[in-house]
Scaffold this motif. Sequence first.
Motif, PDB file in Angstrom:
ATOM      1  N   TRP A 275      62.751  31.462  25.198  1.00  0.00           N
ATOM      2  CA  TRP A 275      62.063  30.334  25.816  1.00  0.00           C
ATOM      3  C   TRP A 275      62.100  30.359  27.339  1.00  0.00           C
ATOM      4  O   TRP A 275      61.172  29.864  27.996  1.00  0.00           O
ATOM      5  CB  TRP A 275      62.607  29.027  25.251  1.00  0.00           C
ATOM      6  N   GLU A 276      63.135  30.905  27.929  1.00  0.00           N
ATOM      7  CA  GLU A 276      63.152  31.028  29.387  1.00  0.00           C
ATOM      8  C   GLU A 276      62.054  31.984  29.848  1.00  0.00           C
ATOM      9  O   GLU A 276      61.400  31.765  30.873  1.00  0.00           O
ATOM     10  CB  GLU A 276      64.521  31.518  29.857  1.00  0.00           C
ATOM     11  N   ASP A 277      61.839  33.047  29.077  1.00  0.00           N
ATOM     12  CA  ASP A 277      60.774  34.002  29.411  1.00  0.00           C
ATOM     13  C   ASP A 277      59.397  33.363  29.245  1.00  0.00           C
ATOM     14  O   ASP A 277      58.489  33.611  30.051  1.00  0.00           O
ATOM     15  CB  ASP A 277      60.868  35.247  28.530  1.00  0.00           C
ATOM     16  N   VAL A 278      59.247  32.546  28.197  1.00  0.00           N
ATOM     17  CA  VAL A 278      57.968  31.859  27.987  1.00  0.00           C
ATOM     18  C   VAL A 278      57.685  30.920  29.156  1.00  0.00           C
ATOM     19  O   VAL A 278      56.585  30.914  29.720  1.00  0.00           O
ATOM     20  CB  VAL A 278      57.986  31.072  26.654  1.00  0.00           C
ATOM     21  N   HIS A 279      58.686  30.146  29.546  1.00  0.00           N
ATOM     22  CA  HIS A 279      58.514  29.220  30.673  1.00  0.00           C
ATOM     23  C   HIS A 279      58.247  29.995  31.955  1.00  0.00           C
ATOM     24  O   HIS A 279      57.445  29.572  32.808  1.00  0.00           O
ATOM     25  CB  HIS A 279      59.755  28.338  30.811  1.00  0.00           C
ATOM     26  N   GLY A 280      58.898  31.143  32.112  1.00  0.00           N
ATOM     27  CA  GLY A 280      58.730  31.951  33.307  1.00  0.00           C
ATOM     28  C   GLY A 280      57.336  32.521  33.470  1.00  0.00           C
ATOM     29  O   GLY A 280      56.922  32.875  34.586  1.00  0.00           O
ATOM     30  N   LEU A 281      56.577  32.619  32.359  1.00  0.00           N
ATOM     31  CA  LEU A 281      55.210  33.137  32.444  1.00  0.00           C
ATOM     32  C   LEU A 281      54.324  32.279  33.336  1.00  0.00           C
ATOM     33  O   LEU A 281      53.351  32.769  33.921  1.00  0.00           O
ATOM     34  CB  LEU A 281      54.579  33.216  31.051  1.00  0.00           C
ATOM     35  N   LEU A 282      54.639  31.000  33.444  1.00  0.00           N
ATOM     36  CA  LEU A 282      53.796  30.096  34.231  1.00  0.00           C
ATOM     37  C   LEU A 282      53.730  30.509  35.696  1.00  0.00           C
ATOM     38  O   LEU A 282      52.739  30.226  36.380  1.00  0.00           O
ATOM     39  CB  LEU A 282      54.311  28.659  34.108  1.00  0.00           C
ATOM     40  N   ASP A 283      54.778  31.160  36.186  1.00  0.00           N
ATOM     41  CA  ASP A 283      54.812  31.581  37.590  1.00  0.00           C
ATOM     42  C   ASP A 283      54.880  33.095  37.740  1.00  0.00           C
ATOM     43  O   ASP A 283      55.186  33.596  38.820  1.00  0.00           O
ATOM     44  CB  ASP A 283      56.015  30.933  38.299  1.00  0.00           C
ATOM     45  N   ALA A 284      54.597  33.816  36.651  1.00  0.00           N
ATOM     46  CA  ALA A 284      54.676  35.282  36.680  1.00  0.00           C
ATOM     47  C   ALA A 284      53.376  35.883  37.215  1.00  0.00           C
ATOM     48  O   ALA A 284      52.362  35.195  37.385  1.00  0.00           O
ATOM     49  CB  ALA A 284      54.964  35.814  35.277  1.00  0.00           C
ATOM     50  N   GLN A 285      53.420  37.184  37.466  1.00  0.00           N
ATOM     51  CA  GLN A 285      52.229  37.904  37.891  1.00  0.00           C
ATOM     52  C   GLN A 285      51.283  38.086  36.693  1.00  0.00           C
ATOM     53  O   GLN A 285      51.730  38.230  35.551  1.00  0.00           O
ATOM     54  CB  GLN A 285      52.615  39.288  38.440  1.00  0.00           C
ATOM     55  N   PRO A 286      49.946  38.072  36.936  1.00  0.00           N
ATOM     56  CA  PRO A 286      49.003  38.329  35.844  1.00  0.00           C
ATOM     57  C   PRO A 286      49.306  39.658  35.147  1.00  0.00           C
ATOM     58  O   PRO A 286      49.623  40.649  35.790  1.00  0.00           O
ATOM     59  CB  PRO A 286      47.650  38.380  36.560  1.00  0.00           C
ATOM     60  N   GLY A 287      49.230  39.638  33.827  1.00  0.00           N
ATOM     61  CA  GLY A 287      49.529  40.827  33.040  1.00  0.00           C
ATOM     62  C   GLY A 287      50.891  40.784  32.380  1.00  0.00           C
ATOM     63  O   GLY A 287      51.149  41.539  31.438  1.00  0.00           O
ATOM     64  N   LYS A 288      51.786  39.902  32.848  1.00  0.00           N
ATOM     65  CA  LYS A 288      53.111  39.761  32.239  1.00  0.00           C
ATOM     66  C   LYS A 288      52.970  39.215  30.824  1.00  0.00           C
ATOM     67  O   LYS A 288      52.150  38.335  30.558  1.00  0.00           O
ATOM     68  CB  LYS A 288      53.972  38.817  33.095  1.00  0.00           C
ATOM     69  N   MET A 289      53.783  39.726  29.883  1.00  0.00           N
ATOM     70  CA  MET A 289      53.677  39.314  28.485  1.00  0.00           C
ATOM     71  C   MET A 289      55.042  39.013  27.882  1.00  0.00           C
ATOM     72  O   MET A 289      56.046  39.592  28.285  1.00  0.00           O
ATOM     73  CB  MET A 289      52.994  40.409  27.648  1.00  0.00           C
ATOM     74  N   VAL A 290      55.043  38.103  26.911  1.00  0.00           N
ATOM     75  CA  VAL A 290      56.216  37.806  26.087  1.00  0.00           C
ATOM     76  C   VAL A 290      55.779  37.950  24.632  1.00  0.00           C
ATOM     77  O   VAL A 290      54.713  37.456  24.245  1.00  0.00           O
ATOM     78  CB  VAL A 290      56.759  36.387  26.345  1.00  0.00           C
ATOM     79  N   PHE A 291      56.617  38.613  23.825  1.00  0.00           N
ATOM     80  CA  PHE A 291      56.245  38.931  22.446  1.00  0.00           C
ATOM     81  C   PHE A 291      57.136  38.213  21.440  1.00  0.00           C
ATOM     82  O   PHE A 291      58.333  38.012  21.663  1.00  0.00           O
ATOM     83  CB  PHE A 291      56.371  40.439  22.190  1.00  0.00           C
ATOM     84  N   SER A 292      56.542  37.827  20.315  1.00  0.00           N
ATOM     85  CA  SER A 292      57.292  37.515  19.096  1.00  0.00           C
ATOM     86  C   SER A 292      57.030  38.671  18.138  1.00  0.00           C
ATOM     87  O   SER A 292      56.424  39.667  18.525  1.00  0.00           O
ATOM     88  CB  SER A 292      56.832  36.180  18.495  1.00  0.00           C
ATOM     89  N   ARG A 293      57.450  38.546  16.900  1.00  0.00           N
ATOM     90  CA  ARG A 293      57.208  39.633  15.947  1.00  0.00           C
ATOM     91  C   ARG A 293      55.725  39.771  15.618  1.00  0.00           C
ATOM     92  O   ARG A 293      55.244  40.856  15.291  1.00  0.00           O
ATOM     93  CB  ARG A 293      57.988  39.383  14.657  1.00  0.00           C
TER      94      ARG A 293
END
Length: 436
Positions: A275-293
Motif C-alpha cells: 500500500w505504501e507503493d500504491v500511495h507513492g504512485l501518485l507522486d511517481a514518475q510516469p511509467g512507474k508500476m505496482v503489481f498484484s498477482r
Amino acid sequence: MLLPFKNHLQAQFPKVAESKILVAVSGGVDSVVLAHLCKEARLNFSIAHCNFNLREEESDQDEIFVLELADALDVQVFIEGFETEAYAAEKKMSIQMAARELRYNWFTELCETLQFDYIFTAHHANDNLETVLINFIRGTGLEGLTGMPDVNNCILRPLLPFTRNEIENYAKNEKFEWREDSSNQSAKYFRNKVRLEVIPRLLELNPQLLDSFGKTRSYLQQSSQLIEDYISALFPQIAKEEEFGYSFRIKLLKTLPHLKAVLYELFKSFGFTEWEDVHGLLDAQPGKMVFSRTHRLIRDRDSLLLTTIPVDDQKIFEIKEDEEVVMLPMGTFHFEKVEDVSTDLRKTIHVDSEQLQFPLIVRKWQKGDYFYPFGMQGKKKLSKFFKDEKLSLPQKENCWILCSGEKIVWVIGHRLDGRFAVNDESKKILRISYTP
C-alpha cells in the motif's frame, strides 16, 4: 439447538428451504452435527467428503465413517481423494492452503456439474475467533477483523452463531458419533497454536470472550458495510472505464479525504498488498508500476491506470476476401462495398479495395513497425506515432493493426495508412468498421 438453527436459517438464508445443498462433512463433530441438523430441518442435501491422505489409515477410516453416516441419514454422498502433499509441493504452498484449494475447487466443480445451489460448511463461532486472531497477528485491515462471512458466493456457514461447546453438547445429548482428527492436537500448525494456547489464556481473562467477540464482529461488519457503500457511490465518480480497464485522475484522487484508506478500499479486491507503493504512485514518475498477482497500477501522465497483467499475444488472424462480418477476440469487423466516402471515424475507414492483398492480417503491433499516416507526409514508426498521440502504455499494448501483405492498412481505432486511402482514381471502395 435444532430450533435456533432452523430460526437462523429462516432469518438469514430463507432460500435454502427450496434449494439443493451440498454439505461438506469431514467426520468431525461440527460437520456431523451440521449434517444431522440439515436432516432434521428437512433440507434437500447431499454430503461431500475430502480424503486428503495426510493421516494414513486414520484418513481412510474417516472416509468409511462418512459413508456410513450418509447411509444412516439416507442421503447421497460424494467422496474424493487427493494427493495433498504432492499438490502443495508443486504449487509451493502450505499443506493447509493446498487442502483448502483442493477442497473448494472440487466443491465448485460438483456444484457446477450437479447443479447444487449452495455449499454448507460447518465453521462455527470458535473458528471465526481463531481466524480473526490469526489475521490480527499477521496484520490485517477492517475486513480481516470481521472474520469469515456468513455468505461467500454460494458458500454458506450456518453454524457461525454457535460455539464449539454448544455443538459438542448437542452431539452428546443426541448421542451422535463422530471422528476425532489427531492433527487438531498438533501445535505445528499455526491455527492449532492459536486454538490450543492463545484462546484458553484469553478465556481466562474473559470467560464471556465469544459473546464479546460476536458483538464486536457485528459492529465491525456494520462499519465495513458503511465503507463499502461509500466506495460503491464514489467509484463511478472517480473512475473512468477504458478499453483496457479503468483510469483515475490523480488530481481528483488527491482531493479525497483519508486518501490512503480510500486507495486501499478501491484496489484491495484486485489483489494489491504494497500500500505504501500504491500511495507513492501518485507522486511517481510516469511509467512507474505496482503489481498484484493479477493486476497492475500504472502511473500515467496525469492518471493512475488499472489493468490486468497483459499476456504476450502473438496470434495472427486472417480475413478472407468477400467476408462481410468477421468476429475476432479483440472485436468485430464489418466489410461493405460502397459507392462513395463518408467521414472516416476512428472506428471506420474507407479504402481503395484494389490496393488490398487478401487475406488481410490482424495482429498486434511490433517494435519496428511503420506506416504512412493518412494526412501526413512520409512514413512514421508506430512507436513514434503512439508517443505523438500520447497513448498510455495499456493503449499501446492493446493496439492491433490490419495488414495487407507486409503493409499496414490501418492502425485500428487510430489512423488509416495513406497508401490505401481512396482518391479520385479509386473505382472500388470498401468501408471497414470495427467494434471493440
